[in-house]
Write an enzyme that holds these catalytic residues in place. Structure first.
Site, PDB file in Angstrom:
ATOM      1  N   GLY A   1       0.827  -1.199   0.000  1.00 19.32           N
ATOM      2  CA  GLY A   1       0.000   0.000   0.000  1.00 19.32           C
ATOM      3  C   GLY A   1       0.862   1.249   0.000  1.00 19.32           C
ATOM      4  CB  CYS A   2       0.119   4.711  -1.037  1.00 19.01           C
ATOM      5  SG  CYS A   2      -1.503   4.911  -0.282  1.00 19.01           S
ATOM      6  CE1 TYR A   3      -1.287   8.119   4.239  1.00 20.21           C
ATOM      7  CE2 TYR A   3      -3.126   6.649   3.868  1.00 20.21           C
ATOM      8  CZ  TYR A   3      -2.634   7.923   4.024  1.00 20.21           C
ATOM      9  OH  TYR A   3      -3.490   8.994   3.960  1.00 20.21           O
TER      10      TYR A   3
ATOM     11  CB  THR B   1       5.343   2.210  -0.006  1.00 18.85           C
ATOM     12  OG1 THR B   1       4.678   1.097  -0.609  1.00 18.85           O
ATOM     13  CG2 THR B   1       6.652   2.478  -0.736  1.00 18.85           C
TER      14      THR B   1
END
Lengths: 344, 344, 344, 344
Positions: free
Chosen positions: B148-150, B152
């Site tokens: 996921g973006c967060y 990462t």
């Protein structure tokens, strides 16, 4: 003291109306009517307004009561047609903030709004309430069509010129930019922050409903030249900036132009003439319209700035209410030099 | 040369995937599959991509063909469950950019995603592809769960610390801010420019699905302290900024900490250690993750910044594809010092 | 009625002070003093304030007159040291909006502000005026140190917790984001729109002057745990959002926490407890501080939002003035539910 | 392979030039020259460019070496006069991105730039390099004046019309909006985020230096009507949007107009004709200019959008370099459908 009904109270304009009415010294009761949000509290729709007004439950417009003195209608076009004639027939004063009563002709209405007008008589008997540039006797009217946001910024800055120098005009081109709040609160993908961040676009080019509204008022004041009107979205929420370029047949003395504008506005409560082009943030949160005029050779450039939700909607509507009741037009809008604009 | 299928190609992440694949030297054919937009052209959905790729008609995912070597799935959670097992069973490589295969346990999945997992075996056999902090042999896997973006931004900046100084940690608190593009392109009123202009808000407090994903990876590396994770929306479209505050039992020598991070990242292609807190705009439009560490007494503050759609999604997925095929991990992402990030 | 002097009237805070004083029912005369802008008109510096106040020529602070009842000082740190002792010695009331009198100890002042304090006695005899969380008798004071913007948002949201549950706290981490107006109006390249558009960055990490100010107030109320404070810039002009993460030794019943906050704030004029994390735009343009508390297991997350120029500076100063004179604390700040915040 | 010198490499335009040159397949050596930043590293000025180029130390322009094949000058007006004649006299190719060589006449230069021109011969012998609308043989020139940002957007969208329908034109009014990066990196209070957030303003009304530049090119192509040009600042960093309103003597068939534009641009690499008004974010980060034409009765509205730092400066300069050396004009600007625009 009067009691006020706000029909369509859960949109951006309705919220501003509610805030202004709530702070107005001569409004002692407010009822809010809406459709899909009936039964909800205003503070659940606009959490910043918690505790702001006493009874904030939204009434269903299907049970529209006739016990208010004045009604504001802030509805999508077509919808005011259901309520305004009824209210007028019961002797109520009405200020319509939508587009249904701004045009004078039922033919123009159907051409631009794609709807048959069901109360064309009111198109004739209404007052087009461009509050800062209107010498009409409000006593003669029951219905005020509150001008559109773009027309307010455009007409206030342009009418003195076209009314006085019509014969010298070759062409008029207004290019206007607006924040996204003018498009309302309904979710559309193209109005998302993700799409509008850092973005700009023209829209409804040569085809915006505010164009015939502007042209109608210009022509009533003698204008008969070519007029173009182009609208754009800004990557912000609030504010309108208009730039009007006039090409002239011959040079006109700058002092003469300034004199015309000074005569019109030097004692105005809400129009401020500027020596430099206005910044949009000078007027956001206020009922002011700031205007600058620049002349070079045979070109005149007029810039103007307003808050589209206040001077372009709810603020001007309150100003029209004040004039309706022969109160000081600044009432509820300025107090001791303070604008009642940003409210909670 | 490989051929690639992108399932869910009409969202923000799908668009980026398409752009990267289109520019990649070893991808020679791209098929785009979607549901509601099947039959449309990519260039009609994203007009900036006109003429960008040869055949830009979106295929219906109901006719998903099995003639591609690698598939990217970029879908709302739950939907990848329909396609990934099928593709894997046909010997395809799959990189899933959604949340369906990131957690290791079917129990956690149902707890956080409110859905029963229908291919729990793949939860165990997949690789969690945190590309810049992953020593696994990609040859051993067919399915990569793209982080996921967060997670990462959080894990790249935090894992070296928790893995090396676990016993010294009292508590860890990550506060993260994201642009609105992370919420996708579906229109919602609270994501309108009119609502988000000048706005900030926390959301999903103590309840974000990325929290168990982060914690799972921390714990696999020995972490066993208290962890809190709080997410916010920024009034912009793109980018994630995380601030992680670690309270320590005892002071740790700064040089020791720096040494750990240098060992981990000094030869990294995409993680850049910084002497000052990163600016978000240093990484927007790139596949970089910039990290800064500040230590004072028994407090460590780690800041990191990424582009949520690139390093936090499509860019990392391309990097994972490169590692899948044992290509240079920078391929298609950097060329002569130029990132292939902003494409048309 | 009182007369007021504003020293440092040409910055963002000075402007807000001027607007509030101008609208205040019990302020009948305002003098503005400044240094480099002496002799100019306020309306030439802030064109939106044209005609807003009667005499808007800025006086030179070198000719500071002693004929006002109350003085606000809104100056860069170090400069208030020149004026405050003089004014106090002449029996004037002073509200200092800068950092010179917030710390209690001259040692802390020199450590954080890199200046020797020349009136350390006033550090002891001043009142730290956190207006919404302050039970002191204002009659006992001549000098009020108006809290910093970050400390206001942090302390209002955190003090009830630390004061009541100190023994249960493992660590406290506050992560705060501010609009750029907090950095003032002096031009710096890194604060340009061109640099900050779409940008975010942490700054003064582990080294912000507001940290000892917050910690001093926490500790006076019994706090003795580890505290971290990290500040960031948002890509907007106005507003502060703080997120405070508290790790606990043991679970605390949510109702117990809510009860503490309700006791503290349920009848507060300006602190609003929320059931969901506040949106920053609920408070921008107002003197409110909105607070939400989320508890899960042994983690408490408190979010709060304020307007940094109003609640974090000029609005709170007016509130402190009201309390100084035993007026209703809402005077000039709210009228009939309308905040006097956005003024022209 | 050529070697390139960039004079004025530490501004926004210089940075973009550096990034494009660094990625260009036929540029093998880059030297950066500047004044006040000489001795610093590019990566210390633009931290996002760390490790991007091999030798990133800025040379002093006072030791300008003559060992490069081509020089870009990206300097404040007046400063290129010191270097361009010298470089030309040594047989170098020069592309000047400033305003010093755009006008053809020394009289016009002094009138608009308030400086005597010291190399008027070069004004006559230079090529005005509007790359996408220029049929000149670049072999005949040593000096290219790269067009201004506003003129690029205006001329590309307007020249086909004025060149073909000159006799039918009553008036032309261009209203242009630009992001703040066009004003450069020097700190000015009025360009701060705190001032520009949510703001818009017109500037240099009837007095912008790009007006004579546009008019010169229009008139060279036969235009002899009235032309007005008005510029505004947007509350964003990057991008230019122009709206040109043309009033006609008689109606012109829409197909005829479209045919003219198709003939001019249907095979263009970087000009894209659109069926709807472009969104600014379709072109930001690219070398494209998107154009839409709307005709109604005797009014034509042409909208165009560019990235002011790329198509309006560095991108067009690279395109001009490509044409100078008879390379494919897309080289270094597009590769496999990927624009080399956003670089790190």
């Amino acid at each position: 003291m009067i009691s006020v009904g706000i029909i369509g109270g859960s949109g951006y304009t309705g919220k501003k109306l509610l805030q202004f009415c709530n702070a107005h010294p001569f409004v002692d009761r407010i009822k809010i009517y809406a459709n899909s949000t009936a039964g909800e509290k205003i503070s659940s729709i606009f959490p910043d307004m918690v505790n702001a007004i006493e009874d904030d439950v939204i009434q269903s417009v299907s049970n529209l009561s006739l016990d208010n003195d004045l009604y504001f209608t802030a509805l999508p076009h077509g919808e005011a047609l259901y309520y305004v004639p009824l209210l007028i027939s019961h002797g109520k004063k009405v200020i319509d903030l939508g587009g249904d009563y701004r045009l004078d002709s039922a033919e123009d209405y159907v051409a631009w709004y794609k709807l048959k007008h069901t109360s064309p008589g009111l198109l004739k008997s209404k007052l087009y309430g461009l509050a800062d540039n209107c010498n009409a006797n409000y006593d003669d009217y029951n219905l005020i069509a509150n001008p559109g946001c773009y027309p307010t910024a455009t007409l206030l800055s342009l009418l003195p010129f076209t009314s006085n120098f019509n014969n010298e005009i070759v062409s008029v081109s207004t290019v206007a930019y607006s924040g996204t709040s003018g498009a309302g609160k309904s979710p559309k993908a193209e109005l998302l922050m993700s799409e509008m961040d850092g973005n700009v676009r023209a829209y409804n080019v040569n085809n915006h409903r505010h164009q015939p509204e502007i042209l109608q008022q210009l022509q009533k004041n003698g204008f008969n030249s070519s007029f173009a009107f182009t609208t754009h979205l800004l990557p912000i929420s609030v504010g309108i900036y208009t730039t009007t370029v006039i090409h002239l047949k011959n040079k006109i003395d700058v002092e003469l132009i300034n004199q015309v504008y000074n005569t019109e506005y030097s004692s105005s409560s809400f129009v401020r003439l500027r020596n430099e082009p206005p910044n949009l943030n000078w007027v956001v949160g206020t009922n002011f319209c700031d205007i600058n005029i620049s002349v070079k050779d045979k070109v005149v450039v007029i810039t103007s700035a307003i808050d589209n939700l206040i001077k372009g909607a709810a603020g001007q509507a309150i100003q029209n209410m004040n004039k309706f009741y022969n109160w000081d037009e600044k009432l509820g809008l300025i107090n001791s030099g303070v604008q009642y604009a940003q409210v909670y």
